[in-house]
Design a protein around this motif. Sequence first.
Motif, mmCIF file in Angstrom:
data_model
loop_
_atom_site.group_PDB
_atom_site.id
_atom_site.type_symbol
_atom_site.label_atom_id
_atom_site.label_comp_id
_atom_site.label_asym_id
_atom_site.label_seq_id
_atom_site.Cartn_x
_atom_site.Cartn_y
_atom_site.Cartn_z
ATOM 1 N N GLN A 1 0.814 -1.206 0.000
ATOM 2 C CA GLN A 1 0.000 0.000 0.000
ATOM 3 C C GLN A 1 0.855 1.267 0.000
ATOM 4 O OE1 GLN A 1 -3.447 -0.254 2.942
ATOM 5 N NE2 GLN A 1 -2.278 -2.106 3.407
ATOM 6 N N VAL A 2 0.318 2.287 -0.670
ATOM 7 C CA VAL A 2 0.843 3.646 -0.620
ATOM 8 C C VAL A 2 -0.257 4.561 -0.120
ATOM 9 C CG1 VAL A 2 1.570 5.621 -2.004
ATOM 10 C CG2 VAL A 2 2.561 3.393 -2.446
ATOM 11 N N ILE A 3 0.036 5.295 0.938
ATOM 12 C CA ILE A 3 -0.841 6.383 1.389
ATOM 13 C C ILE A 3 -0.108 7.666 1.064
ATOM 14 C CG2 ILE A 3 -1.913 7.532 3.348
ATOM 15 C CD1 ILE A 3 -1.345 3.809 3.474
ATOM 16 N N LEU A 4 -0.767 8.524 0.299
ATOM 17 C CA LEU A 4 -0.090 9.660 -0.322
ATOM 18 C C LEU A 4 -0.833 10.951 -0.030
ATOM 19 C CD1 LEU A 4 1.991 10.722 -2.489
ATOM 20 C CD2 LEU A 4 0.270 10.110 -4.212
ATOM 21 N N PHE A 5 -0.101 11.962 0.354
ATOM 22 C CA PHE A 5 -0.683 13.294 0.390
ATOM 23 C C PHE A 5 0.410 14.337 0.238
ATOM 24 C CE2 PHE A 5 -0.386 11.429 4.528
ATOM 25 C CZ PHE A 5 -0.207 12.381 5.522
ATOM 26 N N GLY A 6 -0.026 15.525 -0.147
ATOM 27 C CA GLY A 6 0.927 16.591 -0.392
ATOM 28 C C GLY A 6 0.308 17.934 -0.135
ATOM 29 N N GLY A 7 1.155 18.897 0.099
ATOM 30 C CA GLY A 7 0.687 20.253 0.377
ATOM 31 C C GLY A 7 1.806 21.075 0.951
ATOM 32 N N GLU A 8 1.455 21.970 1.852
ATOM 33 C CA GLU A 8 2.468 22.801 2.500
ATOM 34 C C GLU A 8 2.287 22.715 4.006
ATOM 35 O OE1 GLU A 8 4.842 26.885 1.906
ATOM 36 O OE2 GLU A 8 2.781 26.869 1.218
ATOM 37 N N LEU A 9 3.170 21.978 4.642
ATOM 38 C CA LEU A 9 3.137 21.842 6.086
ATOM 39 C C LEU A 9 3.504 23.178 6.733
ATOM 40 C CD1 LEU A 9 3.357 18.902 5.047
ATOM 41 C CD2 LEU A 9 4.807 18.405 7.007
ATOM 42 N N VAL A 10 2.944 23.428 7.897
ATOM 43 C CA VAL A 10 3.341 24.593 8.693
ATOM 44 C C VAL A 10 3.996 24.086 9.972
ATOM 45 C CG1 VAL A 10 1.619 26.143 7.745
ATOM 46 C CG2 VAL A 10 1.039 24.761 9.729
ATOM 47 N N CYS A 11 4.935 24.867 10.485
ATOM 48 C CA CYS A 11 5.732 24.370 11.604
ATOM 49 C C CYS A 11 6.257 25.529 12.438
ATOM 50 C CB CYS A 11 6.893 23.530 11.066
ATOM 51 S SG CYS A 11 7.897 22.767 12.343
ATOM 52 N N PRO A 12 5.569 25.874 13.534
ATOM 53 C CA PRO A 12 6.114 26.896 14.430
ATOM 54 C C PRO A 12 7.466 26.452 14.992
ATOM 55 C CG PRO A 12 3.826 26.373 14.968
ATOM 56 C CD PRO A 12 4.289 25.339 14.001
ATOM 57 N N VAL A 13 8.331 27.423 15.228
ATOM 58 C CA VAL A 13 9.658 27.134 15.782
ATOM 59 C C VAL A 13 9.661 27.530 17.254
ATOM 60 C CG1 VAL A 13 12.120 27.643 15.634
ATOM 61 C CG2 VAL A 13 10.737 27.523 13.549
ATOM 62 N N PHE A 14 9.982 26.565 18.116
ATOM 63 C CA PHE A 14 9.925 26.807 19.558
ATOM 64 C C PHE A 14 11.293 26.888 20.218
ATOM 65 C CE2 PHE A 14 5.909 24.536 18.597
ATOM 66 C CZ PHE A 14 5.033 25.539 18.940
ATOM 67 N N GLY A 15 12.300 26.326 19.570
ATOM 68 C CA GLY A 15 13.612 26.272 20.218
ATOM 69 C C GLY A 15 14.700 26.850 19.354
ATOM 70 N N ASP A 16 15.926 26.534 19.742
ATOM 71 C CA ASP A 16 17.091 27.079 19.060
ATOM 72 C C ASP A 16 17.754 26.034 18.162
ATOM 73 O OD1 ASP A 16 17.974 25.345 20.986
ATOM 74 O OD2 ASP A 16 19.470 26.703 21.847
ATOM 75 N N GLY A 17 17.021 24.968 17.834
ATOM 76 C CA GLY A 17 17.602 23.876 17.069
ATOM 77 C C GLY A 17 17.587 24.126 15.575
ATOM 78 N N LEU A 18 17.966 23.102 14.837
ATOM 79 C CA LEU A 18 18.033 23.161 13.379
ATOM 80 C C LEU A 18 17.115 22.087 12.804
ATOM 81 C CD1 LEU A 18 19.423 24.283 10.803
ATOM 82 C CD2 LEU A 18 21.157 22.497 11.104
ATOM 83 N N GLY A 19 16.318 22.471 11.836
ATOM 84 C CA GLY A 19 15.410 21.502 11.221
ATOM 85 C C GLY A 19 14.522 22.164 10.200
ATOM 86 N N GLY A 20 13.475 21.460 9.813
ATOM 87 C CA GLY A 20 12.500 21.969 8.861
ATOM 88 C C GLY A 20 11.181 21.282 9.098
ATOM 89 N N ARG A 21 10.145 21.738 8.409
ATOM 90 C CA ARG A 21 8.802 21.232 8.671
ATOM 91 C C ARG A 21 8.677 19.752 8.320
ATOM 92 N NH1 ARG A 21 7.083 25.298 3.924
ATOM 93 N NH2 ARG A 21 7.193 23.900 2.142
ATOM 94 N N ASN A 22 9.335 19.323 7.245
ATOM 95 C CA ASN A 22 9.271 17.911 6.862
ATOM 96 C C ASN A 22 10.080 17.033 7.813
ATOM 97 O OD1 ASN A 22 7.748 17.719 4.158
ATOM 98 N ND2 ASN A 22 9.138 19.442 3.841
ATOM 99 N N GLN A 23 11.231 17.521 8.231
ATOM 100 C CA GLN A 23 12.035 16.766 9.178
ATOM 101 C C GLN A 23 11.312 16.619 10.521
ATOM 102 O OE1 GLN A 23 16.254 18.311 9.012
ATOM 103 N NE2 GLN A 23 15.404 19.341 7.212
#
Length: 394
Positions: A275-297
Motif C-alpha cells: 500500500q501507498v498512502i499519499l498526500f501533499g501540500g504545504e506543512l506549517v511548523c512553528p519554531v519553539f527552540g534554538d535547534g536546526l530543522g525543517g517542517r518535513n524533518q
Amino acid sequence: MSLKDDIEFLYWEGVRAATPEYLSHSFWKEHPHLCDLFSNPKKKNYVFALGKAAHSMVLSFLDFFPVDAGFVLTKYNHLPDEVRSKGQMGVLKCREAAHPIPDYNSEKYSREVLSELMDLGEDHQLIVLLSGGGSSLFEIPESGLHLENLIQLNQALLKEGLPIQEINRRRKEFSAVKAGKLLGKLNPLVKVYTFVISDVLGDDPNVIASAPTYPGSEYYLMGNLSNSLSAIQKKAMDLGYEVKTISDSWDKSSEDTAKRAFMELIQANSNPNKQVILFGGELVCPVFGDGLGGRNQEAALRMAILSSSLKIDREWLFLSCGTDGTDGPTDAAGGIIGPDSFDLMIKRGWDPRAELMRSNSYPILKDSNALLFTGATGTNVNDIIILLLAERNS
C-alpha cells in the motif's frame, strides 16, 4: 527493489513530473499562439527567471525559443558551479541570494535586474519565469524602509509558523516590487508574460512569489503539486501498490501530519497488500527552540516518536520531503523513518522528545541516517508525504 528504494523512487517520480523539462513539452504544444509570439523576429525576448526553479525554467525556455538577454535570480547553491563563478550563462546574467529570509544580495541583485527591466522598450517582450522562493530573493524595501526592517519581519513571520498566504500578504505591505508593483516601474509599452510553477496551495497568483507581476501581466500556470501526486500514484500502481491519496492541498502542521500518517498506518495494517498512502501540500511548523530543522524533518521525527510503541508484522516507511530539495534552513529535502528509527535514536544517545521541543530535528535524523539529501531539484511544488507498507507475509 527494497522498500527504501521504492519510497525514494516514488518521491523522485513526483519531482520529475514537476520539472520544467517535463512540463514544457505539453505546455507549449497546448499554447501555439505563445510559440508564435516568442519566435517573432521583430521582438526581442528578455527573460527574468526568479525562484528556486529559475535555472531549470530558463534552460527549458531556451530549448524552445531565442532569448536576447535576461536575468536569473535564484537561491544559493541552485546554480551550477561554472555558472555561479562566471555570473553569466550566454546572454543571461545569473545571481544567487538568500531564502527564506532576504539578505544583502537579495536587494543588490533585485536592484540590478530592476535597472535592466526599466530599460526595456516597446521592441521587447518580457517573459517572467516564476517559481517558489521568489519572495525573499526579489526584494526592494518600500520608500522609508531598510533591508534590516524586512529581515526582521521575515524572521518573525517564519518563526510563527504562519501559512504562506499570510506571510506573503504581510511581505507585500513593505515591498516596492511585490503585489504587481514591479509592473508599475516598467515601460507600459512592454508586454509582460508570466509563467509559473506553483508552490502555493490553490495556485493563487496573488501569493506565488508574492506576485511581482500580478495583476497586470498575461499569467499562465505550467505545473503544480497535483502533477506530482498524479505521477506518483500512477507509478505506485505500476509497482503493484494499492494507492490511497488523502489530499493534494494538505495545509496542516507537522504535528497534525504525523498524527494523520500514524492513524493511516494503523488502519492500513488490516490490509495485507502493498500500500501507498499519499498526500501533499504545504506543512506549517512553528519554531519553539534554538535547534536546526525543517517542517518535513519535524513531521518525520514526530512520526518516529508516535510509532515507537507500535509493533506490526510488516515493513513500512514514512517520507516527508520538500520537492525543491531543501527543507527549512538545511541541506536536506526531508526525512524518511521506519519502525526501527526511534530505537536507533535512543541507541545513539538522543532523547527524541527533548530534541522535538527544541525544534532540533535535523541533527537527530542525520545521526540516525534518516535524512534524504537531493541537492537542488530544479523545481518547487511544496511537500510530498508518502507512507509505504510492504506486503504482509502469510
